[in-house]
Design a protein around this motif. Sequence first.
Motif, PDB file in Angstrom:
ATOM      1  N   VAL A   1       0.819  -1.215   0.000  1.00 39.39           N
ATOM      2  CA  VAL A   1       0.000   0.000   0.000  1.00 39.39           C
ATOM      3  C   VAL A   1       0.852   1.264   0.000  1.00 39.39           C
TER       4      VAL A   1
ATOM      5  N   TYR B   1       2.618   2.590  -2.423  1.00 44.52           N
ATOM      6  CA  TYR B   1       2.667   3.405  -3.627  1.00 44.52           C
ATOM      7  C   TYR B   1       1.656   4.547  -3.528  1.00 44.52           C
ATOM      8  N   SER B   2       1.897   5.612  -4.300  1.00 39.77           N
ATOM      9  CA  SER B   2       1.114   6.834  -4.146  1.00 39.77           C
ATOM     10  C   SER B   2      -0.354   6.602  -4.449  1.00 39.77           C
ATOM     11  N   SER B   3      -1.189   7.220  -3.665  1.00 40.27           N
ATOM     12  CA  SER B   3      -2.626   7.014  -3.801  1.00 40.27           C
ATOM     13  C   SER B   3      -3.285   8.174  -4.526  1.00 40.27           C
TER      14      SER B   3
ATOM     15  N   GLN C   1      -8.294  10.968  -1.905  1.00 38.17           N
ATOM     16  CA  GLN C   1      -9.101  10.050  -1.128  1.00 38.17           C
ATOM     17  C   GLN C   1     -10.214  10.769  -0.377  1.00 38.17           C
TER      18      GLN C   1
ATOM     19  N   THR D   1      -4.877   3.200   2.961  1.00 40.58           N
ATOM     20  CA  THR D   1      -5.603   4.340   2.419  1.00 40.58           C
ATOM     21  C   THR D   1      -6.125   3.962   1.037  1.00 40.58           C
TER      22      THR D   1
ATOM     23  N   GLN E   1      -6.680   3.473  -2.747  1.00 33.46           N
ATOM     24  CA  GLN E   1      -5.720   3.478  -3.837  1.00 33.46           C
ATOM     25  C   GLN E   1      -6.453   3.746  -5.155  1.00 33.46           C
TER      26      GLN E   1
ATOM     27  N   THR F   1      -9.370  -0.270  -1.493  1.00 38.12           N
ATOM     28  CA  THR F   1      -8.599  -0.198  -0.258  1.00 38.12           C
ATOM     29  C   THR F   1      -8.189  -1.597   0.181  1.00 38.12           C
TER      30      THR F   1
END
Length: 200
Positions: free
Chosen positions: A11, A13-15, A18, A49, A51, A56
């Motif tokens: 998890v 990696y950039s999301s 949100q 968080t 993605q 999620t």
Amino acid sequence: FQVFLLFFILVSYSSVAQNHYPVKINQQWGLMDAEGKIVVQPQYEVIGTPQAFGYTLMQQNEQVGLLDNKGNVLIPAIYEEIKILDSNFISVKELGVQKVINAQGNAVLSNNNFEKLQVINSQYLAFSKEGLFGCVNSDGTIILPPAYATITLFQNQFFKVGNGNQYGLSDLKGTLLLSPIADNIAVLENGLIFYKKGVL
């Protein structure tokens, strides 16, 4: 402990932007919205968080699963690893075996019978075996066998298949319309296919 660490690697990696945020209550994790309202009751060991596509990752009983963009269970926590490829293609590992499932949880590719994956769109996935690519749809039907160096979507109506610098054309059902013999291909609105082979 290893699953826990792996989960956070997945998890990290950039999301995307949100609307839901992890919240911990009584040693359990859930999600709340920007106003502090609980949207997913705390019931998970770990939760990430949101993605891509609002999905999620969550963990229960040291296994990982996936929630959809509304916080409902999309993929139950029965896997060792999960990687979101696209809205309808999800790579998972179960009992040490890597496979691809769709958003309904049905197998698309299984038993480690692929090497590389390239998402064409939410309905089609290219996969390689022994260095050559084939194509499968989101229902798990093989559209094209792994026989090509490249497979791309062409004019949203065809697959352009290539070997070396030569290209061919297939329809979206896998019927080969032109073997990979052309230098260039054009398809007119009336469906006529023009191709160039060699130097004119």
